[in-house]
Design an enzyme around this catalytic site. Structure first.
Site, PDB file in Angstrom:
ATOM      1  N   SER A  15       0.812  -1.230   0.000  1.00  0.00           N
ATOM      2  CA  SER A  15       0.000   0.000   0.000  1.00  0.00           C
ATOM      3  C   SER A  15       0.843   1.276   0.000  1.00  0.00           C
ATOM      4  CB  SER A  15      -0.960   0.003   1.187  1.00  0.00           C
ATOM      5  OG  SER A  15      -1.933  -0.995   1.000  1.00  0.00           O
ATOM      6  N   LYS A  64      -9.592  -5.486  10.213  1.00  0.00           N
ATOM      7  CA  LYS A  64     -10.669  -4.997   9.342  1.00  0.00           C
ATOM      8  C   LYS A  64     -12.052  -5.064  10.002  1.00  0.00           C
ATOM      9  CE  LYS A  64      -8.664  -5.773   4.779  1.00  0.00           C
ATOM     10  NZ  LYS A  64      -8.855  -6.350   3.451  1.00  0.00           N
ATOM     11  N   ASP A 100     -12.750  -2.955  -0.870  1.00  0.00           N
ATOM     12  CA  ASP A 100     -12.386  -4.258  -1.459  1.00  0.00           C
ATOM     13  C   ASP A 100     -13.477  -4.747  -2.425  1.00  0.00           C
ATOM     14  OD1 ASP A 100      -9.886  -4.638  -0.279  1.00  0.00           O
ATOM     15  OD2 ASP A 100     -10.726  -5.571   1.513  1.00  0.00           O
ATOM     16  N   ALA A 125     -15.363 -17.862   2.137  1.00  0.00           N
ATOM     17  CA  ALA A 125     -16.438 -17.116   2.801  1.00  0.00           C
ATOM     18  C   ALA A 125     -15.882 -16.227   3.903  1.00  0.00           C
ATOM     19  CB  ALA A 125     -17.475 -18.091   3.362  1.00  0.00           C
ATOM     20  N   GLY A 127     -13.538 -12.513   4.911  1.00  0.00           N
ATOM     21  CA  GLY A 127     -13.805 -11.090   4.703  1.00  0.00           C
ATOM     22  C   GLY A 127     -13.789 -10.685   3.234  1.00  0.00           C
ATOM     23  N   GLY A 231      -4.499 -11.066  -8.260  1.00  0.00           N
ATOM     24  CA  GLY A 231      -4.870 -10.249  -7.109  1.00  0.00           C
ATOM     25  C   GLY A 231      -4.273  -8.850  -7.081  1.00  0.00           C
TER      26      GLY A 231
HETATM   27  P1  NAP Z   1     -10.130 -14.922   5.625  1.00  0.00           P
HETATM   28  O1  NAP Z   1     -11.122 -13.950   6.175  1.00  0.00           O
HETATM   29  O2  NAP Z   1      -9.213 -15.637   6.540  1.00  0.00           O
HETATM   30  O3  NAP Z   1     -10.976 -16.021   4.775  1.00  0.00           O
HETATM   31  C1  NAP Z   1     -10.349 -17.113   4.165  1.00  0.00           C
HETATM   32  C2  NAP Z   1     -11.403 -18.011   3.550  1.00  0.00           C
HETATM   33  O4  NAP Z   1     -10.715 -19.085   2.874  1.00  0.00           O
HETATM   34  C3  NAP Z   1     -12.329 -18.693   4.570  1.00  0.00           C
HETATM   35  O5  NAP Z   1     -13.592 -18.847   3.992  1.00  0.00           O
HETATM   36  C4  NAP Z   1     -11.662 -20.055   4.782  1.00  0.00           C
HETATM   37  O6  NAP Z   1     -12.554 -21.068   5.144  1.00  0.00           O
HETATM   38  C5  NAP Z   1     -11.169 -20.338   3.371  1.00  0.00           C
HETATM   39  N1  NAP Z   1     -10.098 -21.315   3.370  1.00  0.00           N
HETATM   40  C6  NAP Z   1      -8.924 -21.235   4.026  1.00  0.00           C
HETATM   41  N2  NAP Z   1      -8.181 -22.349   3.782  1.00  0.00           N
HETATM   42  C7  NAP Z   1      -8.941 -23.141   2.984  1.00  0.00           C
HETATM   43  C8  NAP Z   1      -8.730 -24.430   2.406  1.00  0.00           C
HETATM   44  N3  NAP Z   1      -7.602 -25.104   2.616  1.00  0.00           N
HETATM   45  N4  NAP Z   1      -9.713 -24.946   1.631  1.00  0.00           N
HETATM   46  C9  NAP Z   1     -10.865 -24.256   1.423  1.00  0.00           C
HETATM   47  N5  NAP Z   1     -11.123 -23.027   1.946  1.00  0.00           N
HETATM   48  C10 NAP Z   1     -10.153 -22.496   2.718  1.00  0.00           C
HETATM   49  O7  NAP Z   1      -9.195 -14.228   4.541  1.00  0.00           O
HETATM   50  P2  NAP Z   1      -9.551 -12.994   3.563  1.00  0.00           P
HETATM   51  O8  NAP Z   1      -9.092 -11.736   4.172  1.00  0.00           O
HETATM   52  O9  NAP Z   1     -10.958 -13.135   3.123  1.00  0.00           O
HETATM   53  O10 NAP Z   1      -8.546 -13.283   2.333  1.00  0.00           O
HETATM   54  C11 NAP Z   1      -8.754 -14.391   1.478  1.00  0.00           C
HETATM   55  C12 NAP Z   1      -7.731 -14.345   0.339  1.00  0.00           C
HETATM   56  O11 NAP Z   1      -7.929 -13.158  -0.437  1.00  0.00           O
HETATM   57  C13 NAP Z   1      -6.278 -14.303   0.814  1.00  0.00           C
HETATM   58  O12 NAP Z   1      -5.494 -15.053  -0.064  1.00  0.00           O
HETATM   59  C14 NAP Z   1      -5.913 -12.834   0.723  1.00  0.00           C
HETATM   60  O13 NAP Z   1      -4.527 -12.641   0.506  1.00  0.00           O
HETATM   61  C15 NAP Z   1      -6.703 -12.446  -0.519  1.00  0.00           C
HETATM   62  N6  NAP Z   1      -7.012 -11.009  -0.548  1.00  0.00           N
HETATM   63  C16 NAP Z   1      -6.478 -10.296  -1.552  1.00  0.00           C
HETATM   64  C17 NAP Z   1      -6.741  -8.938  -1.644  1.00  0.00           C
HETATM   65  C18 NAP Z   1      -6.148  -8.153  -2.777  1.00  0.00           C
HETATM   66  O14 NAP Z   1      -6.107  -6.928  -2.712  1.00  0.00           O
HETATM   67  N7  NAP Z   1      -5.720  -8.813  -3.841  1.00  0.00           N
HETATM   68  C19 NAP Z   1      -7.573  -8.296  -0.698  1.00  0.00           C
HETATM   69  C20 NAP Z   1      -8.108  -9.078   0.337  1.00  0.00           C
HETATM   70  C21 NAP Z   1      -7.820 -10.446   0.398  1.00  0.00           C
HETATM   71  P3  NAP Z   1     -12.901 -21.399   6.694  1.00  0.00           P
HETATM   72  O15 NAP Z   1     -13.810 -20.291   7.156  1.00  0.00           O
HETATM   73  O16 NAP Z   1     -13.554 -22.717   6.615  1.00  0.00           O
HETATM   74  O17 NAP Z   1     -11.568 -21.410   7.416  1.00  0.00           O
END
Ligand code: NAP
Length: 267
Positions: A15, A64, A100, A125, A127, A231
């Site tokens: 950022s 967040k 986002d 599912a 954030g 991403g």
């Molecule tokens: P989060 O709140 O921790 O959510 C992660 C999600 O992935 C949950 O639904 C989790 O399921 C699921 N998950 C984790 N391991 C898994 C597996 N082995 N098999 C199936 N599902 C799995 O994380 P987040 O903040 O939403 O971020 C998610 C991804 O988006 C990350 O890779 C992050 O780096 C990326 N992201 C990128 C940006 C960008 O600007 N490009 C912005 C935000 C996020 P459970 O609930 O069952 O654990």
């Protein structure tokens, strides 16, 4: 203008680099720093912002959701999302936004994908998945959420399908968005990418993972001749929308594209 990104850890955040480029290219004077703020020091940080130490901040893991109850107001859409990634401090008040979700929609539009009337399959599912699912639905997509924890999928709105149903569901969706850490450096890979074969021929695959920039999911999509978006596109777009809240200046599409190319070249 004094801006920062807060989180823990935050040293790796791109950022500062993105916002400093926006400042330079848009002629906005100011600074943008990375600040380590934990759940324990968050309230103090918000109080400092209200007192004028900061004009705004971006918010990353693990703050967040935690920052929401500490703010004076949140935009209605952000309240439904339940997560804040941008805060403006003005006139002693802290106001929160989530860029986002809109960033997902806008970055897809810039890649020529018009969401209205499309079917989107969101994997995960957490954030990011919830913000993306709500924003895509608001932009006119029919959204299906596929997650390993059904109760979490239900809070994202839309139809939910089980992880086991992914290959069948893929056949019915023109957009597949990975919002899980699968494929990210240090995280496991997808056990199988066979579902990519089931996607329609003109499908777009959007992987929110940006480290690495070229994930196995993106490579499988490209191998099939599908459009793959990484991403970094969201990272730049959510920052552009945040910059507009901070400064009132909207970085245009050409500037966002330039910065995206710079980041891709540097990875
Ligand atoms: P989060 O709140 O921790 O959510 C992660 C999600 O992935 C949950 O639904 C989790 O399921 C699921 N998950 C984790 N391991 C898994 C597996 N082995 N098999 C199936 N599902 C799995 O994380 P987040 O903040 O939403 O971020 C998610 C991804 O988006 C990350 O890779 C992050 O780096 C990326 N992201 C990128 C940006 C960008 O600007 N490009 C912005 C935000 C996020 P459970 O609930 O069952 O654990």
């Amino acid at each position: 203008m004094r801006l920062c990104v807060i989180g823990d850890p935050v040293g790796h955040s791109l950022s500062p680099r993105i916002h400093r480029r926006f400042m330079e290219r848009c002629g906005a004077a100011g600074s943008y720093e990375a600040m380590t703020v934990t759940a324990e020091t968050l309230e103090d940080f918000v109080a400092q912002g209200r007192r004028g130490a900061w004009d705004g901040c971006n918010v990353t893991m693990p703050l967040k959701e935690r920052i929401l109850p500490l703010l004076d107001a949140v935009e209605p859409w952000t309240a439904s999302c339940g997560a804040v990634n941008t805060v403006c401090f003005r006139d002693g008040r802290a106001v929160g936004y989530n860029t986002d979700g809109p960033g997902v929609v806008e970055s897809l539009r810039l890649r020529g994908f018009a969401p209205s009337g499309q079917a989107a399959l969101v994997l995960g599912a957490g954030g990011a998945a919830k913000a993306a699912a709500l924003a895509l639905a608001q932009a006119g997509c029919r959204v299906t959420v596929c997650a390993r924890t059904p109760e979490m999928a239900a809070r994202c709105g839309g139809v939910t399908v089980s992880w086991e149903d992914l290959p069948r569901a893929a056949a019915e969706h023109g957009l597949l968005l990975n919002a899980t850490p699968l494929g990210m450096e240090g995280s496991p890979e997808f056990e199988s990418l066979d579902f990519v074969q089931a996607l329609p021929t003109k499908a777009v695959v959007y992987d929110l993972v940006y480290h690495p920039t070229d994930t196995a999911l993106m490579r499988a999509a490209e191998h099939r001749g599908l459009t793959a978006v990484g991403g970094l596109a969201l990272l730049v777009q959510q920052a552009a929308l945040a910059f507009a809240y901070f400064t009132g200046i909207v970085p245009d599409a050409a500037l966002c594209r330039d910065i995206l190319q710079e980041l891709e070249a540097a990875q």
